[in-house]
Design a protein around this motif. Sequence first.
Motif, PDB file in Angstrom:
ATOM      1  N   GLU A   1       2.477   5.236  -3.272  1.00  0.00           N
ATOM      2  CA  GLU A   1       2.267   4.678  -4.614  1.00  0.00           C
ATOM      3  C   GLU A   1       3.581   4.616  -5.388  1.00  0.00           C
ATOM      4  O   GLU A   1       3.860   3.632  -6.086  1.00  0.00           O
TER       5      GLU A   1
ATOM      6  N   LYS B   1       5.500   1.753  -4.205  1.00  0.00           N
ATOM      7  CA  LYS B   1       4.969   0.495  -4.751  1.00  0.00           C
ATOM      8  C   LYS B   1       5.508   0.254  -6.164  1.00  0.00           C
ATOM      9  O   LYS B   1       5.908  -0.873  -6.492  1.00  0.00           O
TER      10      LYS B   1
ATOM     11  N   ASN C   1       8.868  -1.132  -6.172  1.00  0.00           N
ATOM     12  CA  ASN C   1       8.970  -2.407  -5.435  1.00  0.00           C
ATOM     13  C   ASN C   1       9.589  -2.243  -4.049  1.00  0.00           C
ATOM     14  O   ASN C   1      10.213  -3.167  -3.528  1.00  0.00           O
TER      15      ASN C   1
ATOM     16  N   ARG D   1       4.908  -3.486  -0.812  1.00  0.00           N
ATOM     17  CA  ARG D   1       4.105  -4.549  -1.414  1.00  0.00           C
ATOM     18  C   ARG D   1       2.963  -3.967  -2.265  1.00  0.00           C
ATOM     19  O   ARG D   1       2.377  -2.949  -1.917  1.00  0.00           O
ATOM     20  N   ALA D   2       2.623  -4.662  -3.309  1.00  0.00           N
ATOM     21  CA  ALA D   2       1.574  -4.211  -4.220  1.00  0.00           C
ATOM     22  C   ALA D   2       0.201  -4.176  -3.555  1.00  0.00           C
ATOM     23  O   ALA D   2      -0.670  -3.393  -3.951  1.00  0.00           O
ATOM     24  N   ASP D   3      -0.021  -4.998  -2.525  1.00  0.00           N
ATOM     25  CA  ASP D   3      -1.343  -5.071  -1.899  1.00  0.00           C
ATOM     26  C   ASP D   3      -1.572  -3.984  -0.839  1.00  0.00           C
ATOM     27  O   ASP D   3      -2.663  -3.884  -0.284  1.00  0.00           O
ATOM     28  N   VAL D   4      -0.581  -3.170  -0.565  1.00  0.00           N
ATOM     29  CA  VAL D   4      -0.702  -2.118   0.459  1.00  0.00           C
ATOM     30  C   VAL D   4      -1.646  -1.030  -0.038  1.00  0.00           C
ATOM     31  O   VAL D   4      -1.530  -0.554  -1.180  1.00  0.00           O
ATOM     32  N   ASN D   5      -2.587  -0.634   0.800  1.00  0.00           N
ATOM     33  CA  ASN D   5      -3.542   0.413   0.466  1.00  0.00           C
ATOM     34  C   ASN D   5      -2.912   1.773   0.818  1.00  0.00           C
ATOM     35  O   ASN D   5      -2.800   2.129   1.982  1.00  0.00           O
ATOM     36  N   SER D   6      -2.504   2.514  -0.192  1.00  0.00           N
ATOM     37  CA  SER D   6      -1.768   3.773  -0.005  1.00  0.00           C
ATOM     38  C   SER D   6      -2.583   4.821   0.741  1.00  0.00           C
ATOM     39  O   SER D   6      -2.042   5.565   1.570  1.00  0.00           O
TER      40      SER D   6
END
Length: 196
Positions: free
Chosen positions: A140, A143, A146, A149-154
């Motif tokens: 997180e 993220k 940067n 990627r913002a769409d990555v599920n941590s």
Amino acid sequence: MGKAAETRMTILQKAFELIYINGYQATSIDDIIATTKVTKGAFFYHFKNKEEMGLAVINEMMQQTMGKMLLEPLLTAENPLMAIYHMMEYLLMQEPYLHIKYGCPTNNLIQEMAPLNENFSKALTKIMDDVLQSIEKAVERAKTSNLVRADVNSKQVAIFVSASYGGIRNLGKLYENADYYRAYLNELKDYFNRLE
């Protein structure tokens, strides 16, 4: 540290080594006493039974060491993904107390004791919760910087990294070949690169 605290720590350190090499069930109180040179009375002064001693190994040695040495740095690293990678590399290739032929001490205890003893299961779950949460928080942080990627599920990343580490320790243990570790580390690096 006083003499009583030193004796207790000696017992825990030797118990950890014996459990790591032989397993919890195959390690007796007499084995621990014989290798520490403490008396049976001294052992029972510090621990009422083997289970209490085993839980102290998990809670006071394994969990605290894992937290201070490995997990806390993830929360402040400039590049959290590289910090996770370096943690895995250290555990697999550099940590002097972890030997390829004995696998991962936490993994070993999970496989051996979690199905058999609720107290062990709870203590080991706490270790794994800490690992998963620390990796998830690190991702997180990456993220928000940067770096990922913002769409990555941590959470999914944390589960994958933890589970794959356990699996590669088992392969290393079975084959006693560090080439498996190197292959894992190469793939882990590629995986992290794909998260950017």
